[in-house]
Design an enzyme around this catalytic site. Structure first.
Site, PDB file in Angstrom:
ATOM      1  N   ARG A  96       1.010  -1.100   0.127  1.00 23.76           N
ATOM      2  CA  ARG A  96      -0.038  -0.204   0.039  1.00 23.76           C
ATOM      3  C   ARG A  96       0.762   1.116   0.251  1.00 23.76           C
ATOM      4  NH1 ARG A  96      -4.002   0.264  -2.222  1.00 23.76           N
ATOM      5  NH2 ARG A  96      -3.044   1.612  -3.410  1.00 23.76           N
ATOM      6  N   LYS A 107       3.450  24.997  -3.667  1.00 25.17           N
ATOM      7  CA  LYS A 107       2.142  24.725  -3.002  1.00 25.17           C
ATOM      8  C   LYS A 107       2.178  22.816  -3.169  1.00 25.17           C
ATOM      9  CE  LYS A 107      -0.163  28.954  -3.563  1.00 25.17           C
ATOM     10  NZ  LYS A 107      -1.353  29.480  -4.076  1.00 25.17           N
ATOM     11  N   LYS A 156       7.230  39.634  -2.791  1.00 23.77           N
ATOM     12  CA  LYS A 156       5.902  39.585  -3.327  1.00 23.77           C
ATOM     13  C   LYS A 156       5.336  40.809  -2.534  1.00 23.77           C
ATOM     14  CE  LYS A 156       3.825  35.414  -2.477  1.00 23.77           C
ATOM     15  NZ  LYS A 156       3.567  34.946  -3.973  1.00 23.77           N
ATOM     16  N   GLU A 214       6.861  40.149  -7.806  1.00 26.64           N
ATOM     17  CA  GLU A 214       5.533  39.897  -8.164  1.00 26.64           C
ATOM     18  C   GLU A 214       4.754  41.169  -8.292  1.00 26.64           C
ATOM     19  OE1 GLU A 214       2.964  36.760  -5.708  1.00 26.64           O
ATOM     20  OE2 GLU A 214       2.162  38.780  -4.944  1.00 26.64           O
ATOM     21  N   ASP A 226       0.907  38.744 -11.722  1.00 25.56           N
ATOM     22  CA  ASP A 226      -0.105  37.851 -10.728  1.00 25.56           C
ATOM     23  C   ASP A 226      -1.274  38.306 -11.136  1.00 25.56           C
ATOM     24  OD1 ASP A 226      -0.595  36.219  -8.631  1.00 25.56           O
ATOM     25  OD2 ASP A 226      -0.784  38.084  -7.286  1.00 25.56           O
TER      26      ASP A 226
END
Length: 277
Positions: A98, A133, A165, A195, A216
């Protein structure tokens, strides 16, 4: 891409999490000396990612197992393809299957998703890149899977590049001041990205001489305007709200890179099974 030493430590954590004090089912039902021969097979068309990691999971738990890895990461295979054969102590194989399957299903799912996005920007100059992310603990493996699917990696971590940012800009007072502070001790081989969500910010970042400008959540019209404004003087990355249906239009604006968290956060696991041969 991923480090062998780091991965071994992760494998120990994964196995400890799943096995606990022992596989009660296997120990109750299967004799210690019983052996078996099993094959890991693709149950749908897919791009392989994580086959070597899956093999190392089996080896880590029981080095006596015999493994025959028949594909490589990044390879496209059809349904029914045998990815790996595993022979040896049946208890060991069934205890570990598994964990090994979870990993290769998840990573191959990321590779599959990445490939679909790459196909959607074919014929443009845009290259697809991932983001930070990722699943905690699995970043390097997930970013490896993105590469298997034809994408590129953005920063591997916070120590891998400078990205200014919106909150950094607020603290520093302006893009120019943020860039000035960053440049004071920036390592010579490290790139600096800013950004921007408005065209006036693009102008300011361009004047500051940054290596990369992120557009962005800009509209298609503003992206086109930014491409014209920059005119090849620095690289442009589009990000924010990118989907499979919208990425083609974004790519045709002329940006150099497109980043999306969908590659790692929205990928569905593929169907891979382990069956007795």
């Amino acid at each position: 891409m991923y480090d062998v030493f780091q991965t071994e430590r992760l494998i120990d954590l994964w196995l400890t999490e799943d096995i606990g004090h022992g596989d009660l089912t296997a120990q109750l039902m299967i004799e210690a000396d019983e052996t078996g021969h099993f094959v890991m097979n693709a149950r749908e068309p897919l791009i392989v990612a994580g086959i070597d990691i899956a093999a190392r999971v089996f080896r880590r738990y029981d080095p006596t197992l015999t493994l025959d890895v028949r594909v490589r990461d990044g390879q496209r295979v059809e349904a029914g393809t045998v990815l790996m054969a595993v022979s040896g102590i049946a208890r060991s194989v069934l205890t570990v299957e598994r964990t090994a399957l979870n990993l290769i299903q998840h990573l191959s799912g990321i590779a599959n998703t990445t490939a679909r996005y790459v196909e959607a920007v074919a014929g443009t100059q845009a290259r697809l890149i991932d983001t930070r992310k990722t699943t905690p603990g699995l970043r390097m493996l997930e970013k490896h899977a993105v590469v298997c699917g034809g994408g590129l990696n953005h920063r591997l971590g916070l120590d891998n590049g400078v990205m200014i940012k919106d909150n950094h800009i607020v603290v520093c007072g302006s893009i120019a001041e943020a860039v000035r502070r960053a440049r004071r001790q920036l390592p010579v081989l490290t790139k600096l990205e800013v950004e921007c969500d408005r065209l006036d910010q693009v102008r300011e970042a361009l004047s500051a001489g940054v290596d990369l400008i992120m557009l962005d959540n800009m509209s298609i019209e503003d992206m086109r305007a930014a491409v014209a404004l920059v005119d090849g003087r620095t690289k442009l990355e589009a990000s924010g709200g990118i989907t499979l249906s919208s990425i083609g239009d974004v790519a045709r604006t002329g940006v150099d890179y497109i980043s999306t968290s969908k590659l790692t956060q929205a990928a569905s696991s593929v169907d891979i099974g382990l069956d007795e041969a």
